[in-house]
Design an enzyme around this catalytic site. Structure first.
Site, mmCIF file in Angstrom:
data_model
loop_
_atom_site.group_PDB
_atom_site.id
_atom_site.type_symbol
_atom_site.label_atom_id
_atom_site.label_comp_id
_atom_site.label_asym_id
_atom_site.label_seq_id
_atom_site.Cartn_x
_atom_site.Cartn_y
_atom_site.Cartn_z
ATOM 1 N N GLY A 1 32.132 38.146 34.022
ATOM 2 C CA GLY A 1 30.832 38.155 34.692
ATOM 3 C C GLY A 1 30.903 37.563 36.086
ATOM 4 C CB ALA B 1 32.962 38.109 54.552
ATOM 5 C CE LYS C 1 32.419 40.766 58.374
ATOM 6 N NZ LYS C 1 33.363 40.958 57.266
HETATM 7 P P1 FAD Z 1 36.161 36.319 38.744
HETATM 8 O O1 FAD Z 1 35.101 35.911 39.694
HETATM 9 O O2 FAD Z 1 37.303 35.381 38.550
HETATM 10 O O3 FAD Z 1 35.465 36.568 37.340
HETATM 11 C C1 FAD Z 1 36.202 36.643 36.153
HETATM 12 C C2 FAD Z 1 35.246 36.623 34.967
HETATM 13 O O4 FAD Z 1 35.988 36.808 33.781
HETATM 14 C C3 FAD Z 1 34.491 35.300 34.812
HETATM 15 O O5 FAD Z 1 33.161 35.557 34.439
HETATM 16 C C4 FAD Z 1 35.230 34.625 33.656
HETATM 17 O O6 FAD Z 1 34.400 33.750 32.945
HETATM 18 C C5 FAD Z 1 35.597 35.853 32.822
HETATM 19 N N1 FAD Z 1 36.710 35.601 31.905
HETATM 20 C C6 FAD Z 1 38.024 35.461 32.191
HETATM 21 N N2 FAD Z 1 38.721 35.214 31.054
HETATM 22 C C7 FAD Z 1 37.824 35.214 30.049
HETATM 23 C C8 FAD Z 1 37.907 34.991 28.637
HETATM 24 N N3 FAD Z 1 39.053 34.710 28.040
HETATM 25 N N4 FAD Z 1 36.782 35.067 27.910
HETATM 26 C C9 FAD Z 1 35.584 35.345 28.490
HETATM 27 N N5 FAD Z 1 35.452 35.542 29.804
HETATM 28 C C10 FAD Z 1 36.550 35.479 30.577
HETATM 29 N N6 FAD Z 1 36.184 39.550 48.612
HETATM 30 C C11 FAD Z 1 35.419 40.049 49.583
HETATM 31 O O7 FAD Z 1 34.982 41.202 49.493
HETATM 32 N N7 FAD Z 1 35.108 39.277 50.672
HETATM 33 C C12 FAD Z 1 35.608 38.041 50.847
HETATM 34 O O8 FAD Z 1 35.279 37.379 51.828
HETATM 35 C C13 FAD Z 1 36.489 37.534 49.874
HETATM 36 N N8 FAD Z 1 37.055 36.306 50.003
HETATM 37 C C14 FAD Z 1 37.953 35.883 49.057
HETATM 38 C C15 FAD Z 1 38.650 34.687 49.247
HETATM 39 C C16 FAD Z 1 39.600 34.289 48.317
HETATM 40 C C17 FAD Z 1 40.362 33.034 48.531
HETATM 41 C C18 FAD Z 1 39.820 35.045 47.134
HETATM 42 C C19 FAD Z 1 40.802 34.601 46.101
HETATM 43 C C20 FAD Z 1 39.119 36.216 46.935
HETATM 44 C C21 FAD Z 1 38.207 36.652 47.898
HETATM 45 N N9 FAD Z 1 37.541 37.862 47.741
HETATM 46 C C22 FAD Z 1 36.738 38.342 48.731
HETATM 47 C C23 FAD Z 1 37.664 38.608 46.502
HETATM 48 C C24 FAD Z 1 36.440 38.347 45.638
HETATM 49 O O9 FAD Z 1 36.293 36.970 45.428
HETATM 50 C C25 FAD Z 1 36.592 39.062 44.309
HETATM 51 O O10 FAD Z 1 36.905 40.400 44.524
HETATM 52 C C26 FAD Z 1 35.301 39.001 43.540
HETATM 53 O O11 FAD Z 1 34.809 37.703 43.454
HETATM 54 C C27 FAD Z 1 35.505 39.558 42.156
HETATM 55 O O12 FAD Z 1 36.126 38.659 41.310
HETATM 56 P P2 FAD Z 1 36.202 39.045 39.780
HETATM 57 O O13 FAD Z 1 34.831 39.287 39.284
HETATM 58 O O14 FAD Z 1 37.199 40.117 39.635
HETATM 59 O O15 FAD Z 1 36.828 37.734 39.117
#
Ligand code: FAD
Length: 503
Positions: free
Chosen positions: A14, A52, A80
């Site tokens: 999420g 961003a 932006k």
């Molecule tokens: P996450 O936010 O990590 O979510 C993972 C989810 O999985 C969480 O809800 C967690 O609870 C759940 N989960 C994991 N394991 C389990 C489990 N075993 N059981 C139940 N739930 C679980 N993108 C941009 O477009 N612009 C930016 O400026 C930008 N800056 C960034 C800077 C950094 C340093 C990084 C690392 C990334 C950046 N990104 C940026 C990328 C962006 O942060 C991600 O693409 C976006 O937040 C999506 O993350 P996610 O949902 O894939 O993962």
């Protein structure tokens, strides 16, 4: 046919990826036809960065039917207009990579060719002096684009800065209203079918079993389904994009409220500055082979322009992507599928593309291999093209003040990027695939901004009187200057536009 229809979709995670996926699917599918379940664990939490964006996000919000003012109010969002790059080509350099184009192409010839021609004939103005986005940004001004194509304001393009956690929460509200079922819990096990290898269910610590026909792995860097369960390999691109850590910290808001991101190259990486309504997001991206975490923290804090709001968080990552984005009955979206650095704010865009491509190739329950292959082809192409554009920033440098920059300058680069650079050097021309995210103007801004100089410019321009060309360019610059002088400041605009709808 009815038996073949997907009846239940489970989204694991999420964060931004999970809730963007849930929101888009719930907009398209009726809950009585397809049940959508999202599982997330507060104990694990989200990555909490990703502030961003690029202009395409407005299309995603539009597709959802989201009201822009409400969205900005709920996510602490700001506008932006592009990114200011500092110290990238060499120490002391500065250039602006704006959204939208520079100037106006004339007689079928790209605008930058005219600019290069006048520069050789004494024009001191920079390329960005012909971009309405760059000009407004420099004066911290903002206004929405004008739909009238004759207006200079029709050339404005914008994206947003926002609080990533607030965006996920906003989309959660949106999705739950449309029937998405959220389950809080830690997934401890995943069951697969012995024969097909398909995922059957995820099992929570509480013992609850969640079964579905189709799964989305949005579990972030853990890649719980795509990696840990299905064993899809990761293509490591860290030899081209060597940064592998980030330290992030918010700082107090400063004035003026800038409508752009700042990316400052540092000794072993770079630092972002992203202003939202109430605070500024900052982060130092670096390569741990060249700098320690303690030193990196010092660089981050020295680069702040206001008081930090807490301690910095360290995030580890590896650049690259999965060999397959869709395997069996599972698609990986977000960080589980790959990560290419936040330098050009493309991750959220890649999430958007992942969901849109799935919707356009929506399978029945037979999960046709043809659809899978097409999805994987399209997403691989998308990641590869973005990868090349980001590598360009690191490679096109004259910096030799640290081992990190010496590595980047001298590393081998993908042939696809080498080809683009050679074409530009030869005659200032940019060729790209029609489907490519980054437009000609993006490539031109970064190549010229980082001192890749074409050896010759369009010879056809020699046939046009130079004074005529200079006059056209002066008129463009003047019209843009006039338009910017009439704009409100970014802070004034946000105050009226977004805050007007706050409850
Ligand atoms: P996450 O936010 O990590 O979510 C993972 C989810 O999985 C969480 O809800 C967690 O609870 C759940 N989960 C994991 N394991 C389990 C489990 N075993 N059981 C139940 N739930 C679980 N993108 C941009 O477009 N612009 C930016 O400026 C930008 N800056 C960034 C800077 C950094 C340093 C990084 C690392 C990334 C950046 N990104 C940026 C990328 C962006 O942060 C991600 O693409 C976006 O937040 C999506 O993350 P996610 O949902 O894939 O993962």
């Amino acid at each position: 046919m009815a038996n073949n229809i997907i009846k239940t979709i489970a989204i694991v995670g999420g964060g931004t990826a999970g809730w963007m996926t849930a929101a888009a699917l719930s907009r398209m599918l009726l809950p009585e036809n397809v049940k959508i379940i999202l599982v997330e664990s507060e104990q694990i939490g989200t990555v909490g960065v990703g502030e961003a964006t690029i202009p395409d996000i407005a299309n995603f919000n539009l597709m959802l039917g989201i009201n822009e003012q409400e969205f900005l109010a709920e996510t602490n969002g700001t506008f932006k207009l592009g990114i200011e790059f500092r110290d990238w080509g060499k120490l002391g350099d500065q250039y602006f990579h704006p959204f939208g184009s520079h100037g106006v192409d004339m007689n079928g010839i790209d605008f930058h060719q005219y600019w290069l021609h006048t520069r050789q004939n004494g024009n001191k103005a920079k390329l960005e002096d012909y971009s309405i986005c760059a000009m407004a940004a420099k004066q911290a001004k903002f206004v929405l684009p004008d739909n009238n194509p004759k207006s200079v304001l029709s050339h404005l393009r914008y994206a947003y800065h926002f609080d990533a956690t607030a965006y996920a929460a906003f989309l959660r509200k949106f999705s739950e209203k449309r029937g998405v079922i959220r389950i809080e819990g830690l997934i401890e096990d995943v069951a697969t079918d012995n024969e097909t290898g398909n995922i059957q269910s995820v099992i929570l610590k509480s013992g609850q079993k969640i079964e579905a026909d189709f799964f989305f792995d949005c579990s972030g860097f853990r890649a719980l389904l795509l990696d840990k369960t299905l064993g899809v390999k990761f293509k490591d691109w860290s030899h081209w994009l060597p940064c592998n850590r980030a330290q992030a910290v918010a700082s107090e808001r400063t004035e003026p409220l800038l409508p752009y991101t700042i990316s400052s190259a540092k000794k072993s990486g770079w630092q972002w500055r992203i202003p939202t309504q109430e605070r500024t997001g900052n982060g130092h991206i670096y390569c741990s082979d060249f700098i320690s975490d303690d030193e990196a923290n010092q660089v981050l804090l020295e680069g702040l322009d206001a008081k930090p709001l807490g301690d910095a968080r360290t995030i580890h990552f590896q650049t690259g992507c999965r060999e397959k984005f869709w395997d069996k009955n599972c698609i990986g979206i977000g960080l589980s599928s790959g990560f290419l650095e936040p330098l050009e704010s493309t991750s959220i865009f890649l999430i958007q593309q992942g969901v849109s491509r799935f919707i356009s190739l929506y399978p029945d329950n037979n999960k046709s291999a043809v659809l899978q292959n097409e999805y994987n082809r399209l997403m691989t192409r998308e990641f590869t093209q973005v990868r090349d554009f980001i590598i360009l920033h690191y490679h096109a440098t004259e910096r030799d003040d640290s081992p990190f920059w010496n590595y980047c300058k001298n590393m081998s680069i993908p042939d696809s990027l080498k080809h683009k650079i050679e074409l530009f050097e030869a005659g200032g021309r940019v060729f790209r695939d029609d489907q490519e995210l980054f437009a000609k103007s993006n490539w031109i801004a970064v190549m010229l901004g980082q001192n890749i100089e074409p050896q010759v410019y369009e010879p056809i321009l020699l046939g046009i009187p130079i004074n005529e060309i200079k006059h056209s360019l002066d008129s463009m610059n003047h019209a843009m200057g006039q338009a910017v002088s009439r704009m409100p400041t970014h802070a004034q605009f946000i105050q009226k536009y977004a805050n007007g709808v706050r409850s």
